[in-house]
Motif scaffolding. Structure first.
Motif, mmCIF file in Angstrom:
data_model
loop_
_atom_site.group_PDB
_atom_site.id
_atom_site.type_symbol
_atom_site.label_atom_id
_atom_site.label_comp_id
_atom_site.label_asym_id
_atom_site.label_seq_id
_atom_site.Cartn_x
_atom_site.Cartn_y
_atom_site.Cartn_z
ATOM 1 N N VAL A 1 0.886 -1.162 0.000
ATOM 2 C CA VAL A 1 0.000 0.000 0.000
ATOM 3 C C VAL A 1 0.918 1.205 0.000
ATOM 4 N N MET A 2 0.718 2.087 -0.971
ATOM 5 C CA MET A 2 1.624 3.223 -1.134
ATOM 6 C C MET A 2 0.817 4.503 -1.326
ATOM 7 N N GLU A 3 1.276 5.570 -0.710
ATOM 8 C CA GLU A 3 0.573 6.853 -0.811
ATOM 9 C C GLU A 3 0.697 7.484 -2.186
ATOM 10 N N MET A 4 1.881 7.524 -2.717
ATOM 11 C CA MET A 4 2.112 8.197 -3.995
ATOM 12 C C MET A 4 2.355 7.178 -5.090
ATOM 13 N N GLY A 5 2.092 7.587 -6.298
ATOM 14 C CA GLY A 5 2.419 6.740 -7.424
ATOM 15 C C GLY A 5 1.204 6.307 -8.212
ATOM 16 N N GLY A 6 1.499 5.684 -9.316
ATOM 17 C CA GLY A 6 0.474 5.183 -10.214
ATOM 18 C C GLY A 6 0.878 3.822 -10.730
ATOM 19 N N ALA A 7 0.222 3.383 -11.792
ATOM 20 C CA ALA A 7 0.441 2.047 -12.341
ATOM 21 C C ALA A 7 1.868 1.819 -12.805
ATOM 22 N N ASN A 8 2.575 2.877 -13.167
ATOM 23 C CA ASN A 8 3.956 2.729 -13.641
ATOM 24 C C ASN A 8 4.989 3.205 -12.631
ATOM 25 N N SER A 9 4.579 3.408 -11.391
ATOM 26 C CA SER A 9 5.525 3.836 -10.357
ATOM 27 C C SER A 9 6.386 2.645 -9.943
ATOM 28 N N HIS A 10 7.505 2.931 -9.314
ATOM 29 C CA HIS A 10 8.444 1.892 -8.888
ATOM 30 C C HIS A 10 7.750 0.796 -8.098
ATOM 31 N N GLY A 11 7.000 1.169 -7.077
ATOM 32 C CA GLY A 11 6.360 0.171 -6.222
ATOM 33 C C GLY A 11 5.398 -0.724 -6.977
ATOM 34 N N ALA A 12 4.582 -0.138 -7.843
ATOM 35 C CA ALA A 12 3.612 -0.919 -8.602
ATOM 36 C C ALA A 12 4.302 -1.888 -9.558
ATOM 37 N N VAL A 13 5.346 -1.425 -10.211
ATOM 38 C CA VAL A 13 6.061 -2.271 -11.167
ATOM 39 C C VAL A 13 6.745 -3.435 -10.455
ATOM 40 N N VAL A 14 7.435 -3.161 -9.360
ATOM 41 C CA VAL A 14 8.134 -4.222 -8.628
ATOM 42 C C VAL A 14 7.125 -5.205 -8.030
ATOM 43 N N ALA A 15 6.012 -4.697 -7.511
ATOM 44 C CA ALA A 15 4.989 -5.590 -6.969
ATOM 45 C C ALA A 15 4.474 -6.538 -8.048
ATOM 46 N N ARG A 16 4.234 -6.025 -9.246
ATOM 47 C CA ARG A 16 3.798 -6.892 -10.345
ATOM 48 C C ARG A 16 4.859 -7.936 -10.662
ATOM 49 N N GLU A 17 6.121 -7.525 -10.702
ATOM 50 C CA GLU A 17 7.213 -8.461 -10.996
ATOM 51 C C GLU A 17 7.285 -9.574 -9.958
ATOM 52 N N TYR A 18 7.019 -9.249 -8.689
ATOM 53 C CA TYR A 18 7.100 -10.235 -7.611
ATOM 54 C C TYR A 18 5.773 -10.938 -7.373
ATOM 55 N N GLY A 19 4.732 -10.545 -8.088
ATOM 56 C CA GLY A 19 3.437 -11.201 -7.960
ATOM 57 C C GLY A 19 2.700 -10.910 -6.669
ATOM 58 N N ILE A 20 2.898 -9.707 -6.105
ATOM 59 C CA ILE A 20 2.180 -9.352 -4.883
ATOM 60 C C ILE A 20 1.161 -8.258 -5.194
ATOM 61 N N PRO A 21 0.029 -8.264 -4.506
ATOM 62 C CA PRO A 21 -0.981 -7.238 -4.750
ATOM 63 C C PRO A 21 -0.496 -5.873 -4.283
ATOM 64 N N ALA A 22 -0.880 -4.839 -5.029
ATOM 65 C CA ALA A 22 -0.477 -3.479 -4.670
ATOM 66 C C ALA A 22 -1.624 -2.517 -4.930
ATOM 67 N N VAL A 23 -1.766 -1.571 -4.025
ATOM 68 C CA VAL A 23 -2.690 -0.461 -4.213
ATOM 69 C C VAL A 23 -1.885 0.803 -3.959
ATOM 70 N N VAL A 24 -1.826 1.679 -4.954
ATOM 71 C CA VAL A 24 -1.052 2.910 -4.841
ATOM 72 C C VAL A 24 -1.976 4.108 -4.940
ATOM 73 N N GLY A 25 -1.484 5.245 -4.471
ATOM 74 C CA GLY A 25 -2.296 6.457 -4.472
ATOM 75 C C GLY A 25 -3.291 6.495 -3.328
ATOM 76 N N VAL A 26 -2.939 5.856 -2.209
ATOM 77 C CA VAL A 26 -3.812 5.811 -1.035
ATOM 78 C C VAL A 26 -3.441 6.975 -0.124
ATOM 79 N N ARG A 27 -4.275 7.986 -0.131
ATOM 80 C CA ARG A 27 -3.995 9.191 0.644
ATOM 81 C C ARG A 27 -3.875 8.882 2.137
ATOM 82 N N GLU A 28 -2.809 9.376 2.747
ATOM 83 C CA GLU A 28 -2.534 9.247 4.183
ATOM 84 C C GLU A 28 -2.434 7.799 4.661
ATOM 85 N N ALA A 29 -2.001 6.903 3.785
ATOM 86 C CA ALA A 29 -1.904 5.485 4.153
ATOM 87 C C ALA A 29 -1.005 5.264 5.366
ATOM 88 N N VAL A 30 0.138 5.939 5.418
ATOM 89 C CA VAL A 30 1.081 5.686 6.514
ATOM 90 C C VAL A 30 0.584 6.214 7.857
#
Length: 97
Positions: free
Chosen positions: A34-63
């Motif tokens: 779960v990441m506050e910033m980013g989109g479908a092509n952000s670092h976290g989203a891309v790496v999560a896809r590569e590792y096969g883990i679910p990701a939701v990005v752009g979650v305001r105030e997640a931390v």
């Protein structure tokens, strides 16, 4: 908030403001992201896809809204992050419960 010295147990969800290559070792054991910033092509989203883990990005105030130890589910297909009820500790159970 910072990958230096951070540790995740297998299956724990990584909640971060954003990620860069310094965060990548944490993805090896993460059960999701779960990441506050980013989109479908952000670092976290891309790496999560590569590792096969679910990701939701752009979650305001997640931390600030998701606390360490809180049980959540992450559905990368729908973009849903759901808080689960905390399990009742054995010592807290009443005989009639």
């Amino acid at each position: 908030m910072d990958p230096v010295g951070a540790h995740l147990e297998p299956g724990e969800i990584l909640v971060a403001p954003s990620t860069d290559p310094g965060w990548t070792p944490l993805f090896l054991t993460a059960g999701g992201l779960v990441m506050e910033m980013g989109g479908a092509n952000s670092h976290g989203a891309v790496v999560a896809r590569e590792y096969g883990i679910p990701a939701v990005v752009g979650v305001r105030e997640a931390v600030t809204r998701i606390r360490t130890g809180e049980r959540i589910t992450v559905d990368g297909s729908t973009g849903a992050v759901t808080t689960l009820e905390s399990p009742v500790e054995v010592s807290e159970r009443r005989p009639d419960a």
